[in-house]
Design a protein around this motif. Sequence first.
Motif, PDB file in Angstrom:
ATOM      1  N   GLU A 150       0.740  -0.720   0.256  1.00 48.41           N
ATOM      2  CA  GLU A 150       0.426  -0.092   0.181  1.00 48.41           C
ATOM      3  C   GLU A 150       0.759   1.224   0.191  1.00 48.41           C
ATOM      4  OE1 GLU A 150      -2.603   0.465   3.244  1.00 48.41           O
ATOM      5  OE2 GLU A 150      -3.650  -1.991   2.964  1.00 48.41           O
ATOM      6  N   LEU A 151       1.943   1.026   0.542  1.00 48.72           N
ATOM      7  CA  LEU A 151       2.756   3.098   0.372  1.00 48.72           C
ATOM      8  C   LEU A 151       3.963   2.574  -0.504  1.00 48.72           C
ATOM      9  CD1 LEU A 151       4.388   1.950   4.292  1.00 48.72           C
ATOM     10  CD2 LEU A 151       2.631   3.990   3.944  1.00 48.72           C
ATOM     11  N   SER A 152       3.878   1.787  -0.761  1.00 53.89           N
ATOM     12  CA  SER A 152       4.364   1.528  -2.275  1.00 53.89           C
ATOM     13  C   SER A 152       3.852   2.670  -3.077  1.00 53.89           C
ATOM     14  CB  SER A 152       5.656  -0.260  -3.009  1.00 53.89           C
ATOM     15  OG  SER A 152       4.246  -0.735  -2.580  1.00 53.89           O
ATOM     16  N   SER A 153       2.082   2.230  -3.563  1.00 51.12           N
ATOM     17  CA  SER A 153       1.638   2.748  -4.154  1.00 51.12           C
ATOM     18  C   SER A 153       1.129   4.947  -4.326  1.00 51.12           C
ATOM     19  CB  SER A 153       0.896   1.578  -4.471  1.00 51.12           C
ATOM     20  OG  SER A 153      -0.049   2.149  -3.595  1.00 51.12           O
ATOM     21  N   MET A 154       1.123   4.004  -2.690  1.00 53.70           N
ATOM     22  CA  MET A 154       0.277   5.253  -2.256  1.00 53.70           C
ATOM     23  C   MET A 154       1.301   7.454  -2.931  1.00 53.70           C
ATOM     24  SD  MET A 154       0.046   6.775   1.867  1.00 53.70           S
ATOM     25  CE  MET A 154      -0.571   4.735   1.767  1.00 53.70           C
ATOM     26  N   LYS A 155       0.652   8.275  -3.081  1.00 53.34           N
ATOM     27  CA  LYS A 155       1.120   9.000  -3.660  1.00 53.34           C
ATOM     28  C   LYS A 155       0.931  10.263  -2.532  1.00 53.34           C
ATOM     29  CE  LYS A 155       2.343   7.257  -7.800  1.00 53.34           C
ATOM     30  NZ  LYS A 155       3.660   5.632  -6.891  1.00 53.34           N
ATOM     31  N   THR A 167       6.155   8.826  -2.941  1.00 48.94           N
ATOM     32  CA  THR A 167       4.911   7.680  -2.493  1.00 48.94           C
ATOM     33  C   THR A 167       5.304   7.573  -0.379  1.00 48.94           C
ATOM     34  OG1 THR A 167       7.009   6.319  -2.780  1.00 48.94           O
ATOM     35  CG2 THR A 167       6.775   7.015  -4.389  1.00 48.94           C
ATOM     36  N   GLY A 168       4.651   7.162  -0.335  1.00 48.63           N
ATOM     37  CA  GLY A 168       4.098   6.262   1.181  1.00 48.63           C
ATOM     38  C   GLY A 168       6.054   5.528   1.505  1.00 48.63           C
ATOM     39  N   GLU A 169       6.971   5.134   0.284  1.00 48.56           N
ATOM     40  CA  GLU A 169       7.840   4.326   0.763  1.00 48.56           C
ATOM     41  C   GLU A 169       9.117   5.677   0.545  1.00 48.56           C
ATOM     42  OE1 GLU A 169       7.977   1.939  -2.218  1.00 48.56           O
ATOM     43  OE2 GLU A 169       8.395  -0.114  -0.836  1.00 48.56           O
ATOM     44  N   GLN A 170       8.931   7.156   1.151  1.00 45.33           N
ATOM     45  CA  GLN A 170       9.381   8.043   0.654  1.00 45.33           C
ATOM     46  C   GLN A 170      10.400   8.381  -0.478  1.00 45.33           C
ATOM     47  OE1 GLN A 170      10.676   7.416   4.555  1.00 45.33           O
ATOM     48  NE2 GLN A 170       8.891   7.916   5.397  1.00 45.33           N
ATOM     49  N   ILE A 171      10.149   7.996  -1.286  1.00 33.68           N
ATOM     50  CA  ILE A 171      10.569   8.223  -3.126  1.00 33.68           C
ATOM     51  C   ILE A 171      10.192   9.285  -3.323  1.00 33.68           C
ATOM     52  CG2 ILE A 171      11.229   7.088  -5.262  1.00 33.68           C
ATOM     53  CD1 ILE A 171      11.369   4.520  -3.477  1.00 33.68           C
ATOM     54  N   ILE A 215       8.274  14.558   3.119  1.00 32.45           N
ATOM     55  CA  ILE A 215       9.257  13.185   3.753  1.00 32.45           C
ATOM     56  C   ILE A 215       8.119  13.181   5.423  1.00 32.45           C
ATOM     57  CG2 ILE A 215      11.302  12.406   5.432  1.00 32.45           C
ATOM     58  CD1 ILE A 215      12.551  13.820   2.669  1.00 32.45           C
ATOM     59  N   ALA A 216       7.730  13.777   5.815  1.00 34.23           N
ATOM     60  CA  ALA A 216       7.786  13.324   7.462  1.00 34.23           C
ATOM     61  C   ALA A 216       6.129  13.609   7.381  1.00 34.23           C
ATOM     62  CB  ALA A 216       7.601  14.696   8.131  1.00 34.23           C
ATOM     63  N   LYS A 217       5.731  14.151   6.417  1.00 30.61           N
ATOM     64  CA  LYS A 217       3.758  13.664   5.745  1.00 30.61           C
ATOM     65  C   LYS A 217       3.360  12.309   5.535  1.00 30.61           C
ATOM     66  CE  LYS A 217       0.520  15.693   3.132  1.00 30.61           C
ATOM     67  NZ  LYS A 217      -0.050  17.220   2.275  1.00 30.61           N
ATOM     68  N   SER A 218       4.909  11.628   4.303  1.00 31.61           N
ATOM     69  CA  SER A 218       4.892  10.260   4.283  1.00 31.61           C
ATOM     70  C   SER A 218       4.902   9.386   5.714  1.00 31.61           C
ATOM     71  CB  SER A 218       6.430  10.343   3.285  1.00 31.61           C
ATOM     72  OG  SER A 218       6.265   8.676   3.061  1.00 31.61           O
TER      73      SER A 218
END
Length: 95
Positions: free
Chosen positions: A21-26, A39-43, A73-76
């Motif tokens: 889910e995190l990898s697909s989250m924007k 992304t949810g993975e902070q990329i 990044i903090a939001k992610s």
Amino acid sequence: MFDNLKKMMDLQKKLEVIKKELSSMKIEHTKSGFSVIITGEQIIEKINLVDNFSSLKKEELEKIIKDLINEAIAKSQKTAADKMKNMAGLNIPGL
């Protein structure tokens, strides 16, 4: 003993679902007309600059971009922590 093993396997499955889910989250964050998509993975996937950024001093531009990225990044990280908190059966101190 097998009960604990089953719980660990269930937890591992739940963590894999959250990771997917995190990898697909924007997550989009905007500041002073600039925006970043992370992304949810902070990329960082994209940074958008305002058209008239050339009128800003170098130091102002650097500060805006630095703050923009740090806030995104903090939001992610908060989003990821919230997802982990909401996962049933997971109790990690500090989250």
